[in-house]
Design an enzyme around this catalytic site. Structure first.
Site, PDB file in Angstrom:
ATOM      1  N   ARG A 273       0.814  -1.203   0.000  1.00 62.74           N
ATOM      2  CA  ARG A 273       0.000   0.000   0.000  1.00 62.74           C
ATOM      3  C   ARG A 273       0.856   1.265   0.000  1.00 62.74           C
ATOM      4  NH1 ARG A 273      -2.765   1.095   5.470  1.00 62.74           N
ATOM      5  NH2 ARG A 273      -4.315  -0.453   4.936  1.00 62.74           N
ATOM      6  N   TYR A 274       1.954   1.236   0.736  1.00 63.53           N
ATOM      7  CA  TYR A 274       2.862   2.386   0.806  1.00 63.53           C
ATOM      8  C   TYR A 274       4.079   2.076  -0.066  1.00 63.53           C
ATOM      9  CZ  TYR A 274       0.296   3.473   5.151  1.00 63.53           C
ATOM     10  OH  TYR A 274      -0.657   3.756   6.086  1.00 63.53           O
TER      11      TYR A 274
ATOM     12  N   ARG B 210       7.185   0.023   1.865  1.00 68.63           N
ATOM     13  CA  ARG B 210       7.035  -1.116   2.777  1.00 68.63           C
ATOM     14  C   ARG B 210       5.869  -2.011   2.383  1.00 68.63           C
ATOM     15  NH1 ARG B 210       5.451   3.715   4.540  1.00 68.63           N
ATOM     16  NH2 ARG B 210       3.935   4.056   6.206  1.00 68.63           N
TER      17      ARG B 210
ATOM     18  N   CYS C 162      -3.464 -18.082  14.878  1.00 64.61           N
ATOM     19  CA  CYS C 162      -3.180 -17.275  16.061  1.00 64.61           C
ATOM     20  C   CYS C 162      -3.524 -18.127  17.280  1.00 64.61           C
ATOM     21  CB  CYS C 162      -4.062 -16.028  16.103  1.00 64.61           C
ATOM     22  SG  CYS C 162      -3.942 -15.024  14.624  1.00 64.61           S
TER      23      CYS C 162
ATOM     24  N   CYS D  37      -8.990 -13.158  18.094  1.00 69.36           N
ATOM     25  CA  CYS D  37      -9.591 -11.987  18.727  1.00 69.36           C
ATOM     26  C   CYS D  37     -10.885 -11.666  17.989  1.00 69.36           C
ATOM     27  CB  CYS D  37      -8.645 -10.800  18.645  1.00 69.36           C
ATOM     28  SG  CYS D  37      -6.978 -11.223  19.192  1.00 69.36           S
TER      29      CYS D  37
ATOM     30  N   CYS E 146     -10.840  -8.811  15.323  1.00 71.09           N
ATOM     31  CA  CYS E 146      -9.723  -8.829  14.373  1.00 71.09           C
ATOM     32  C   CYS E 146     -10.064  -8.149  13.053  1.00 71.09           C
ATOM     33  CB  CYS E 146      -9.299 -10.272  14.105  1.00 71.09           C
ATOM     34  SG  CYS E 146      -7.920 -10.382  12.955  1.00 71.09           S
TER      35      CYS E 146
ATOM     36  N   ARG F 251      -8.622  -8.739  10.319  1.00 71.69           N
ATOM     37  CA  ARG F 251      -8.538  -9.745   9.245  1.00 71.69           C
ATOM     38  C   ARG F 251      -9.410 -10.951   9.567  1.00 71.69           C
ATOM     39  NH1 ARG F 251      -2.655  -8.567   8.824  1.00 71.69           N
ATOM     40  NH2 ARG F 251      -2.651  -6.688   7.572  1.00 71.69           N
TER      41      ARG F 251
ATOM     42  N   ASP G 176     -11.225  -0.608  12.807  1.00 67.25           N
ATOM     43  CA  ASP G 176     -11.548  -0.563  11.382  1.00 67.25           C
ATOM     44  C   ASP G 176     -13.024  -0.915  11.181  1.00 67.25           C
ATOM     45  OD1 ASP G 176      -8.939   0.056  10.462  1.00 67.25           O
ATOM     46  OD2 ASP G 176      -8.341  -2.003  10.875  1.00 67.25           O
TER      47      ASP G 176
ATOM     48  N   ASP H 126      -7.154   4.004  10.176  1.00 70.72           N
ATOM     49  CA  ASP H 126      -6.706   3.419   8.919  1.00 70.72           C
ATOM     50  C   ASP H 126      -7.851   3.646   7.944  1.00 70.72           C
ATOM     51  OD1 ASP H 126      -5.050   2.101   7.198  1.00 70.72           O
ATOM     52  OD2 ASP H 126      -4.692   0.408   8.536  1.00 70.72           O
TER      53      ASP H 126
ATOM     54  N   LYS I 194      -2.905   5.106   6.958  1.00 71.44           N
ATOM     55  CA  LYS I 194      -3.169   5.492   8.340  1.00 71.44           C
ATOM     56  C   LYS I 194      -3.001   7.006   8.492  1.00 71.44           C
ATOM     57  CE  LYS I 194      -1.509   1.116  10.283  1.00 71.44           C
ATOM     58  NZ  LYS I 194      -1.103   0.472   8.991  1.00 71.44           N
TER      59      LYS I 194
END
Ligand code: PLP
Ligand code: SF4
Length: 342
Positions: free
Chosen positions: A82-83, A86, A95, A99, A102, A104, A263, A300, A307
């Site tokens: 996206r950037y 990076r 995981c 969570c 989450c 994702r 998000d 974000d 962000k």
């Protein structure tokens, strides 16, 4: 995949919850490590809310499963670019705890999403062919759920690309499965400096002897530790909780990095707070506790626009006069003497 430990303390409360759990778990994976379930003290407490499925996850259909357009920003599967300088590499789908909030949620726990050797090769080729990529962020899922051998292989191949100046790992393992942080793992990670780890504590009750020890082992291996907290309604949306969390993190050598506005991800609406809540929390931190303990509060932006950090300090701007809020609540006019007049 469905597993909840019947703990001596929480046994009855968890059983009471199971029919709702089962409905949710047919849609979104549920898994809680023994260690993390052991941190629950009461039904509905901050730990419970983060890991126990809630039927409200199924009632939220307004939002997209992928509001940040990660899928369309993926030139090769499992890599998000996206950037300019990076990329994020989704190296693991697993995981220790899924969570409930989450971002994702659409991917975690799904075996289709586990990056295989061929996928990793494609991602490496892409990074090697793009000299503007200086920073590779391993994410997922949780990268530290991979075996030591796999991590070694991934890290050494990334390190062999000249223009990758540093590597970051995003991991909640120190918080949810601290015993995974072994001397062997630290020894492997310590071979790939500069390597940074951003972990993910959301509540002071997660700062335990075990998680502190895990962080200390990583820090002793020379890894600078940052923390990304998600602002969660009913979990950490108060000034007192955030103050205790952020100062507690510094005590275990973890530097607060981001406080994330939730998000707009489908299935997570019940955790979302208003932006004002976040700004009020930052206001209650800045100046009142060490600046080292104050994270950047970020949104974000949907659509993968990146962000954006927001601050409560700037109230108004008129020409070269800025009206600023001090930590004691005083409004102070500050003249920007070097402002360029239009
Ligand atoms: C958050 C994020 C990053 C890293 O952002 P920093 O502000 O450098 O920490 C990089 N790529 C994507 C897609 C991200 O979501
Ligand atoms: S550990 Fe991170 S990636 Fe895994 S479920 Fe929690 S928030 Fe999502």
């Amino acid at each position: 995949m469905y597993y909840i430990k019947y703990d001596a303390v929480t046994n009855y409360k968890i059983k009471e919850y199971t029919s709702g759990c089962l409905r949710v778990s047919s849609r979104y994976p549920v898994h809680v490590s023994d260690y993390y379930v052991g941190l629950i003290q009461n039904k509905g407490d901050a730990i419970w809310k983060q890991c126990m499925p809630d039927p409200q996850e199924l009632e939220d259909f307004d939002q997209s499963p992928d509001p940040l357009n990660e899928t369309s920003l993926s030139p090769v599967p499992g890599l998000i670019h996206r950037y300019p300088d990076r990329v994020v590499l989704l190296v693991s789908s697993r995981c220790p705890v899924y969570c409930r909030f989450c971002m994702r949620k659409r991917l975690v726990g799904s075996s289709d999403f586990q990056m295989d050797e061929a996928g990793f090769q494609d991602a490496l080729k892409y990074i090697a062919a793009n000299p503007s990529i200086r920073d590779v962020i391993l994410s997922g899922g949780d990268p530290l759920m991979l075996s030591d051998e796999t991590l070694y292989r991934i890290l050494s191949r990334l390190r062999s690309i000249r223009h990758v100046s540093f590597i970051r790992i995003g991991s909640r393992v120190p918080v949810t499965l601290p015993k995974r942080i072994t001397p062997e793992l630290c020894n492997i990670l310590g071979q790939f400096h500069p390597l940074y780890i951003n972990t993910h504590f959301n509540h002071p009750a997660e700062i335990t002897d075990d998680s502190s020890k895990a962080c200390s082992m990583l820090a002793n291996a020379g890894i600078p530790l940052g923390n990304q907290t998600v602002l969660l309604r009913g979990v950490n949306d108060s000034a007192e909780v955030m103050r205790e969390l952020m100062t507690g993190l510094l005590e275990i050598r973890v530097k607060p990095y981001y406080l994330h506005q939730m998000d707009l991800v489908r299935g997570t609406a019940h955790f979302r707070t208003s932006i004002n809540t976040g700004l009020e929390i930052i206001r209650s931190l800045r100046g009142h506790i060490s600046g080292m303990a104050v994270p950047h509060y970020v949104i974000d932006l949907p659509g993968g626009k990146g962000k954006v950090a927001i601050l409560p300090d700037l109230v108004e701007r008129k020409g070269d006069i800025l009206l600023l809020n001090t930590y004691t609540g005083e409004k102070v006019a500050y003249r920007d003497l070097t402002a360029v007049r239009a």
